[in-house]
Write an enzyme that holds these catalytic residues in place. Sequence first.
Site, mmCIF file in Angstrom:
data_model
loop_
_atom_site.group_PDB
_atom_site.id
_atom_site.type_symbol
_atom_site.label_atom_id
_atom_site.label_comp_id
_atom_site.label_asym_id
_atom_site.label_seq_id
_atom_site.Cartn_x
_atom_site.Cartn_y
_atom_site.Cartn_z
ATOM 1 N N GLU A 159 116.546 -77.984 -2.693
ATOM 2 C CA GLU A 159 117.652 -77.237 -3.301
ATOM 3 C C GLU A 159 118.729 -76.983 -2.250
ATOM 4 O OE1 GLU A 159 118.679 -72.996 -5.508
ATOM 5 O OE2 GLU A 159 116.611 -73.746 -5.513
ATOM 6 N N ASP A 215 114.534 -74.678 0.070
ATOM 7 C CA ASP A 215 115.972 -74.407 0.062
ATOM 8 C C ASP A 215 116.554 -74.756 1.434
ATOM 9 O OD1 ASP A 215 115.893 -72.709 -2.544
ATOM 10 O OD2 ASP A 215 114.423 -71.746 -1.247
ATOM 11 N N GLU A 252 108.818 -77.465 -3.137
ATOM 12 C CA GLU A 252 110.205 -77.088 -3.388
ATOM 13 C C GLU A 252 110.670 -76.201 -2.250
ATOM 14 O OE1 GLU A 252 113.605 -74.703 -4.837
ATOM 15 O OE2 GLU A 252 111.682 -74.013 -4.013
ATOM 16 N N HIS A 296 116.185 -69.381 1.641
ATOM 17 C CA HIS A 296 116.741 -69.217 0.303
ATOM 18 C C HIS A 296 118.008 -68.372 0.314
ATOM 19 C CE1 HIS A 296 117.225 -67.226 -3.641
ATOM 20 N NE2 HIS A 296 116.828 -68.397 -4.133
ATOM 21 N N HIS A 355 106.742 -73.472 -5.183
ATOM 22 C CA HIS A 355 108.084 -72.925 -5.021
ATOM 23 C C HIS A 355 108.218 -72.246 -3.663
ATOM 24 C CE1 HIS A 355 111.319 -69.879 -6.226
ATOM 25 N NE2 HIS A 355 111.895 -71.066 -6.338
#
Length: 862
Positions: free
Chosen positions: A715, A641, A639, A654, A612
Site C-alpha cells: 500500500e 504500508d 500486506e 502506516h 494485515h
Amino acid sequence: MHFIDDRALDCMSVAVGKNASGTGRVLVAHNEDDYVHAKVRHFYVPARDWPEGTLLPAEEGRTRIPQVRHTLGYWWSEIIGQNGGLSTSDTFFNEKGVCVVSDSSCGSRVAAETGEHPEGGIVYELRRALAERAESARQGFEIAKELIETYGYASAGRIYIIADKDEVFTVQAVQGRLYAAARIPDDAVMVMPNHYTIHRLQDAPETCFAPGLVSLAIEKGWYKPETPGDESDFDFAKVYQDPRTWRHEENTLRQKYATEMILGREWDENTEGLPLYVTPGNKLDTAALMRVMSTHYETTRHDVRFGPGFAPHNTPVRRVCTGTTVESIIYELGDEPLLTTAWTAFGRPCELPFIPLHPLAGIPRDLEKQFDPYEAARNHLARQEGATCYESGYWQLMQDFENLLEYRYAECIGRVSAAKAELDAFFRKALAEFVPGDSPDETRKRLLELDESSLRYAADRICTLLYYSGLPCDPCIANARITGFTLSHKEGACTAEVEFVCPSKPAEDSLRFGPGRTETHMEHVPAQPGSLEYVASDPAKCTLPLWRAVFTFRTPPLEKDGAGRYEFILGGRTLEGRSFAAICLAELDGKGAGEKLSWWTQNPDSVYVAAHRGYSEKYPENTMPAFTAALALGADQIETDVRAASDGRLVLMHDEDVKRTTDGEGRVQDMTLEKFLALDAGAKKDARFRGCRPSTLNQLIDLVMNHPFVTLDIELKEYPDDAEPERAYRLADEVIERLKVNGLLERSVINTFSGKLQAYIRQKYGSAVRRHEYFPPKHMGCGPDHDYTGAYCCCMFSQNGGIMAEKAEFDKMLASGVQPWAGAGVKDEESTDKALETGAYLITCNDPARVMAHLKQKNKHR
C-alpha cells in the site's frame, strides 16, 4: 557407498524409572521413524460411551475386537501415509496419565522360519485398546497380555512400552499368542531400539513369559536346555529374535551409544551385553533425554557424514536420530495427568526444537485440523485422498525447515543449535513460572494458552532462520530459489526439468532433487550428467543468473500418494563448495506429470489469507517479527504500508506520524533513515517487544524473496493530493522498480486509496502491475461511475461504513473480471463467515491465525 534401508529399523525409545528420574516421576522418550511419505496429525479424542456390539476398526483380514462400553479420552499423535493411517506408528497419552509407544522388533523367529501369515489376530487394535481402556500402566500391562493371548498378534513382532508416572512396563510381542513382558525397576533405565531385550525370567522382579513360549521353542528346535528339565537358561531375545536381525549392527550401535550417554561411560556390548535395562549413577532429566534422542554418535568412528550438506542422516550407519524420524516425543509425566508435558519435536530432534505441549489441555489452535476426532479414529486405517498433500501451518513449516536444512546442515547447524538452546531456555522459564488455576478447567485454559504461545515462539524463530537472517554473512537456510519446475512422464521415464537460482555456479555432480518429507539419499535423485546449463537471466523472474538441470526418477515421485500439491526440494553445492537449498510447491496429476504452482494458484479451492501489516494482532505492526510470524503461520500474503524517509529511503509505516506505534514523534518524511530505524516500534505493543525496530522495504523484500509461497500487497501511503504531488509518483515508481529488480513484481499487488495515483499506475504500467483498488470508489476519491477495468482485485467495503459490502456487490465485481477481496475488518469467526458468504477470494486480517484456523475447519484453506 552403500546406504542402509531403515525400513525394518524403525523407532527408538528410552524409559526412565521414577527413582532414576530427576523429576521423581517416570520419563518416556520416543523417536517415531517411518519410511513412507507421511504426515503427522494431532487429536484429542474425548471419552465416550459406545453402543453394545461396537467393534474396533482393524486392518483388512484382521480380527475386529469388541469395543468396551466406555472409553477414556486420549491425546493421539497419528501418522498417516498414502494408504491411510499406519498400523504401528501412533503414540497415545490418555486422561488417566498412561502413555503408549512402540518399536518394531525387526521381526521374530516365528515369522522368519515358519513363513506363516496368519489370518486374524490384532495389530493396530492393541495400542488403541490400551489408550482407551488402561487406567494405569499396570492395568495396561494386563490388558496387553490378555489381548495377545485371546486374539493373537498378527505382525511379525513388536515391542510396546506402557507407562504412567509411577511404573514402566514392556510387552514384547511375537507373532501368534506369544510374548515376554516385564516391569522395569524404578531405579533403572530401559534403552529400546528395534530388537527384543528381555532375556531371562530373572531379568526383572516382575517378568513373565506367555504360556507355551518356552515349550514351542523346544519343539521347533530353537532352544535346548543345557540341563534337561531346567529351563532357567532360556534367553527370550536370543531365541525369538529373527536370526537375520539378532545383534544387528544398527540396533547394537543405538543401544550401545544411548547407554553410554545415560551412564556417562563406555559400554562394551560384547562383554556387557544388550540388557533389558541399566542402572545409572545420576538421575536423568528431559534435557539428557533430548541429547540421547538427537545423537548421531558425535566424535566416534561411527559418525559418518557426506552429501551436499554433510548431514548425518540416511548414511551407512543407523543413528538414533535419522532420516526417517517424523516426530520425537518426551513425556515428562506429572503428578496429575493434566500437568504432563509432552516435549515434542515435529521431525528430527537434532534439527528442530522440543516444544512443551500439554496433551490433556487440548490441541493448540495452530495444530488443530478440521477433522472430527471420532471420525479420524474410525477411519484411521482407510485411505484418505490428499492426506499427505502440502498443507500450510506450523507443522509443515517444521518439515520445510528440516528438508532444506539437510542440504545446508554443516554450514547452518551451529546457528540452528544455538537457536534451539535459546528456545529451550525460554520454554523452561515459562514452565517454571506457570501458575495452575483454581480449577481444572482454568488450569487447562492456562496450559493451552502457554502451549499456543510456545508454538508461535518456536515457529517465529524457525521461520526467521529459514527465510530471513538480516546479515549478508549469515544467509538464511533457504538460500536458493526454484523459478520453474516441470515433471513429465514419457516412454517409461519420469523427468523433472528444474530452473533455479543459487549463490554462484553449481557443481552438477552435487545436485539432488526430490519430494519433501522423504529420505533424501534414497528418494532424491542426482542431475543427469551433462544436463546443467546456464539460462540467460530473465529480469521478470530474477536479476541473478538462472540455471537449469534435468533429473530422472525411476518411478514417478509420490505416485502412490495420488494427485495433489506437494513440496519438492533442490539441494547442492557451488563450485566454491558452498551449500544451497530451495523449495517449491508443485501440482501433480498422480500419473507422473506436474508443474510448479504460481504464487496466485497454489491454493486452489481455498480462500487466501493476507496478514494485515503482518501478524499485527500479536506483534508490532509492519515489523520483521510480525512478518516472520505471519509466514510461520502459512499466511498466503503479507500486506504492508510504504512511505519515504527524508532521504528517499523506503520504509514501512502506516501513519504519517510515528507517534502511535513507536517511542518517537514526527512525520516519517521529515526523518532520515538512521533516525527512523533508531525508533522503538515494539514497546507500545507489549513490553516483550521492547527494542524492536521499524522496518524498511528492503528488509521485507529480503524476507519474502526466498519464501516460495507468499505474495505481497504493497500500500502506497503518500498521495499526489498532498503538498508535494510528485513525491507520491516517485514513491510509486521506486517501489515498482524495487520489486521488479528483485523478481517480486510478478507476485505483488500495488494498492493506494488515491484515485489519481491508481490512474497514474494504470497509465504508465498497464497490465505489468497488478493493481488493488477499493469499493465503493469514494474511498479513492472517485465518483460512483469509476471504471475498475484493468484492476486485479478490489477490497469490498460497505456503502454505509460497514466492514464488508453485500454479496451482490461482490458478484458484480467478479463479473467485471476483478477479484473481490474482504478488507481488514475481518477479525473473528463471524466476520470470516460473512466473507465466505459474500464470495471473497482473499481475506485481509490482523489475526491470520484465528481466521486461518476457522477457514481450515470449513476446509476453505490449505
